[in-house]
Scaffold this motif. Structure first.
Motif, PDB file in Angstrom:
ATOM      1  N   SER A   1     -12.454  -2.994  -0.671  1.00 28.55           N
ATOM      2  CA  SER A   1     -11.439  -2.645   0.333  1.00 28.55           C
ATOM      3  C   SER A   1     -12.054  -2.115   1.621  1.00 28.55           C
ATOM      4  CB  SER A   1     -10.488  -1.584  -0.246  1.00 28.55           C
ATOM      5  OG  SER A   1      -9.718  -2.120  -1.288  1.00 28.55           O
TER       6      SER A   1
ATOM      7  N   LYS B   1      -9.666   2.421  -8.849  1.00 30.48           N
ATOM      8  CA  LYS B   1     -10.178   2.479  -7.472  1.00 30.48           C
ATOM      9  C   LYS B   1     -11.199   3.604  -7.380  1.00 30.48           C
ATOM     10  CE  LYS B   1      -7.180   2.160  -3.901  1.00 30.48           C
ATOM     11  NZ  LYS B   1      -7.152   2.852  -2.629  1.00 30.48           N
TER      12      LYS B   1
ATOM     13  N   GLU C   1      -6.419   5.345  -8.092  1.00 32.16           N
ATOM     14  CA  GLU C   1      -7.712   5.884  -7.644  1.00 32.16           C
ATOM     15  C   GLU C   1      -8.175   7.070  -8.488  1.00 32.16           C
ATOM     16  OE1 GLU C   1      -8.174   5.752  -3.476  1.00 32.16           O
ATOM     17  OE2 GLU C   1      -9.878   7.120  -3.439  1.00 32.16           O
TER      18      GLU C   1
ATOM     19  N   ALA D   1      -7.788  -3.411   4.113  1.00 33.45           N
ATOM     20  CA  ALA D   1      -7.039  -2.162   3.907  1.00 33.45           C
ATOM     21  C   ALA D   1      -6.882  -1.420   5.224  1.00 33.45           C
ATOM     22  CB  ALA D   1      -7.756  -1.294   2.878  1.00 33.45           C
ATOM     23  N   SER D   2      -6.065  -0.360   5.150  1.00 29.95           N
ATOM     24  CA  SER D   2      -5.764   0.413   6.370  1.00 29.95           C
ATOM     25  C   SER D   2      -5.205  -0.533   7.436  1.00 29.95           C
ATOM     26  CB  SER D   2      -7.037   1.128   6.854  1.00 29.95           C
ATOM     27  OG  SER D   2      -6.765   2.018   7.905  1.00 29.95           O
TER      28      SER D   2
ATOM     29  N   THR E   1      -3.579  -5.353   2.060  1.00 27.81           N
ATOM     30  CA  THR E   1      -2.686  -4.349   1.483  1.00 27.81           C
ATOM     31  C   THR E   1      -2.009  -3.629   2.637  1.00 27.81           C
ATOM     32  OG1 THR E   1      -2.382  -2.644  -0.175  1.00 27.81           O
ATOM     33  CG2 THR E   1      -4.431  -2.498   1.118  1.00 27.81           C
TER      34      THR E   1
ATOM     35  N   LEU F   1      -1.448   8.775  -0.736  1.00 25.35           N
ATOM     36  CA  LEU F   1      -0.149   8.104  -0.917  1.00 25.35           C
ATOM     37  C   LEU F   1       0.618   8.734  -2.080  1.00 25.35           C
ATOM     38  CD1 LEU F   1      -1.291   4.392  -0.340  1.00 25.35           C
ATOM     39  CD2 LEU F   1       0.110   5.799   1.193  1.00 25.35           C
TER      40      LEU F   1
ATOM     41  N   ARG G   1      -8.449   2.555  10.421  1.00 26.88           N
ATOM     42  CA  ARG G   1      -9.213   3.798  10.641  1.00 26.88           C
ATOM     43  C   ARG G   1     -10.436   3.562  11.518  1.00 26.88           C
ATOM     44  NH1 ARG G   1      -8.978   7.482   5.150  1.00 26.88           N
ATOM     45  NH2 ARG G   1      -6.813   6.973   4.633  1.00 26.88           N
TER      46      ARG G   1
ATOM     47  N   THR H   1     -13.369   1.318  -2.668  1.00 34.02           N
ATOM     48  CA  THR H   1     -12.656   1.656  -1.444  1.00 34.02           C
ATOM     49  C   THR H   1     -13.525   2.478  -0.488  1.00 34.02           C
ATOM     50  OG1 THR H   1     -10.569   2.561  -0.614  1.00 34.02           O
ATOM     51  CG2 THR H   1     -11.598   3.763  -2.407  1.00 34.02           C
TER      52      THR H   1
ATOM     53  N   ARG I   1      -2.246  -1.785   9.814  1.00 32.46           N
ATOM     54  CA  ARG I   1      -1.174  -1.055  10.520  1.00 32.46           C
ATOM     55  C   ARG I   1      -0.150  -1.971  11.192  1.00 32.46           C
ATOM     56  NH1 ARG I   1      -4.472   3.628  11.915  1.00 32.46           N
ATOM     57  NH2 ARG I   1      -5.203   4.248   9.843  1.00 32.46           N
TER      58      ARG I   1
ATOM     59  N   THR J   1      -1.570  -1.167  -4.078  1.00 28.94           N
ATOM     60  CA  THR J   1      -2.686  -0.214  -4.005  1.00 28.94           C
ATOM     61  C   THR J   1      -2.115   1.172  -3.740  1.00 28.94           C
ATOM     62  OG1 THR J   1      -2.992  -0.750  -1.651  1.00 28.94           O
ATOM     63  CG2 THR J   1      -4.476  -1.827  -3.217  1.00 28.94           C
ATOM     64  N   THR J   2      -2.722   2.167  -4.372  1.00 31.59           N
ATOM     65  CA  THR J   2      -2.345   3.561  -4.124  1.00 31.59           C
ATOM     66  C   THR J   2      -3.626   4.327  -3.835  1.00 31.59           C
ATOM     67  OG1 THR J   2      -2.607   4.329  -6.404  1.00 31.59           O
ATOM     68  CG2 THR J   2      -0.495   3.335  -5.850  1.00 31.59           C
ATOM     69  N   ASN J   3      -3.469   5.505  -3.296  1.00 32.90           N
ATOM     70  CA  ASN J   3      -4.618   6.413  -3.165  1.00 32.90           C
ATOM     71  C   ASN J   3      -4.089   7.839  -3.289  1.00 32.90           C
ATOM     72  OD1 ASN J   3      -3.748   7.303  -0.589  1.00 32.90           O
ATOM     73  ND2 ASN J   3      -4.870   5.662   0.447  1.00 32.90           N
TER      74      ASN J   3
ATOM     75  N   PHE K   1     -11.724  -1.020   5.497  1.00 29.02           N
ATOM     76  CA  PHE K   1     -10.627  -0.459   6.290  1.00 29.02           C
ATOM     77  C   PHE K   1     -10.632  -1.048   7.693  1.00 29.02           C
ATOM     78  CE2 PHE K   1      -9.481   3.782   4.121  1.00 29.02           C
ATOM     79  CZ  PHE K   1      -9.775   3.293   2.871  1.00 29.02           C
TER      80      PHE K   1
ATOM     81  N   ASP L   1       0.854  -1.189   0.000  1.00 27.96           N
ATOM     82  CA  ASP L   1       0.000   0.000   0.000  1.00 27.96           C
ATOM     83  C   ASP L   1       0.887   1.234   0.000  1.00 27.96           C
ATOM     84  OD1 ASP L   1      -2.469   1.287   0.137  1.00 27.96           O
ATOM     85  OD2 ASP L   1      -2.465   1.349   2.325  1.00 27.96           O
TER      86      ASP L   1
ATOM     87  N   ASN M   1     -11.762  -1.500  -7.928  1.00 31.02           N
ATOM     88  CA  ASN M   1     -11.526  -1.739  -6.497  1.00 31.02           C
ATOM     89  C   ASN M   1     -12.350  -0.691  -5.751  1.00 31.02           C
ATOM     90  OD1 ASN M   1     -10.578  -1.814  -3.877  1.00 31.02           O
ATOM     91  ND2 ASN M   1      -8.427  -1.470  -4.395  1.00 31.02           N
TER      92      ASN M   1
HETATM   93  O1  LIG Z   1      -5.711   4.321   7.085  1.00 32.16           O
HETATM   94  P1  LIG Z   1      -4.659   4.372   6.064  1.00 32.16           P
HETATM   95  O2  LIG Z   1      -3.379   3.770   6.526  1.00 32.16           O
HETATM   96  O3  LIG Z   1      -4.487   5.748   5.511  1.00 32.16           O
HETATM   97  O4  LIG Z   1      -5.095   3.424   4.881  1.00 32.16           O
HETATM   98  C1  LIG Z   1      -6.016   3.819   3.944  1.00 32.16           C
HETATM   99  C2  LIG Z   1      -6.352   2.730   2.958  1.00 32.16           C
HETATM  100  O5  LIG Z   1      -7.028   3.287   1.913  1.00 32.16           O
HETATM  101  C3  LIG Z   1      -6.819   2.583   0.719  1.00 32.16           C
HETATM  102  O6  LIG Z   1      -6.825   3.559  -0.265  1.00 32.16           O
HETATM  103  C4  LIG Z   1      -7.868   1.546   0.519  1.00 32.16           C
HETATM  104  O7  LIG Z   1      -7.954   1.048  -0.738  1.00 32.16           O
HETATM  105  C5  LIG Z   1      -5.509   1.888   0.848  1.00 32.16           C
HETATM  106  O8  LIG Z   1      -4.608   2.406  -0.053  1.00 32.16           O
HETATM  107  C6  LIG Z   1      -5.173   2.061   2.329  1.00 32.16           C
HETATM  108  O9  LIG Z   1      -5.031   0.787   2.871  1.00 32.16           O
END
Ligand SMILES: O=P(O)(O)OC[C@H]1O[C@](O)(CO)[C@@H](O)[C@@H]1O
Length: 221
Positions: free
Chosen positions: A131, A87, A61, A169-170, A189, A31, A136, A111, A172, A26-28, A133, A6, A109
């Protein structure tokens, strides 16, 4: 369970790929922002990630807000490389966009998923990945692992007529990874730092130090 990384950081992706255990990226937008990248370079950056991870799914995304824009942007992103996954954040607009994109053969995907109804709707609309979380949810004082488990169980109860995998996702910590695998999440991820933590264990470090110390004795005998 498969591991995705991720991150949008090319060095992190290259290094983690060299370990031989990754099945995707995975990106957002957050990131990508962290890499210091400019808007104009976003698509080329995604192309670079897709080249590093040839053949593996790479989630890029969309930041569009209407169904039509999501479909247009999604098609453009999907055209960047054969392994792009589009995404989209869950919502009525993105459900409609998912239906159209899925019918056109574009993998989506979905999210920002936090509940079973959101996940079930995403799967019905044709999402290839969902995805939910974890971290969070913990952050707001709820139980992220329990929330993920509810979603995994609901999705695995049904056949949606197309392949649909859950990406935890998310994530830790190694604990999150273990919990996701125990409940049968298809993919986790994991950010680069947390991924490295998954390789470590205090007893592994202790055992290695002992082997090294004992080997020194052998060498000096
Ligand atoms: O809570 P974080 O660490 O920011 O994670 C956000 C999550 O959101 C996502 O965009 C979900 O797809 C992932 O890239 C990531 O795992």
């Amino acid at each position: 369970m498969k591991f995705f990384i991720d991150t949008a950081d090319l060095d992190e992706i290259r290094e983690a790929m060299s370990w031989g255990a990754l099945s995707g990226v995975t990106t957002n937008p957050s990131l990508y922002a962290k890499t210091g990248g400019k808007l104009a370079d976003f698509e080329q950056h995604m192309v670079k990630i897709c080249e590093i991870c040839e053949g593996l799914p790479v989630s890029a995304e969309s930041t569009a807000t209407t169904t039509q824009e999501m479909v247009e942007e999604g098609k453009r992103l999907a055209g960047l490389a054969p392994n792009v996954v589009v995404k989209l954040p869950i919502g009525v607009e993105s459900l409609a966009a998912t239906k159209t994109l899925a019918e056109d053969g574009v993998a989506v995907n979905m999210t920002l998923v936090f509940s079973a109804p959101q996940a079930l709707l995403a799967a019905r609309a044709g999402a290839r990945y969902i995805s939910p979380f974890v971290g969070r949810v913990d952050d707001i004082g709820s139980d992220g692992v329990a929330s993920l488990e509810e979603i995994v169980r609901c999705i695995h109860n049904y056949d949606f007529g197309h392949e649909c995998e859950i990406i935890a996702a998310s994530i830790r910590s190694p604990y999150h990874v273990t919990a996701a695998a125990l409940m049968g999440a298809d993919i986790a991820t994991v950010p680069f730092g947390a991924l490295k933590n998954c390789v470590k264990h205090p007893l592994t470090a202790e055992g290695l130090a002992k082997f090294e110390a004992d080997w020194e004795k052998v060498k000096n005998a």
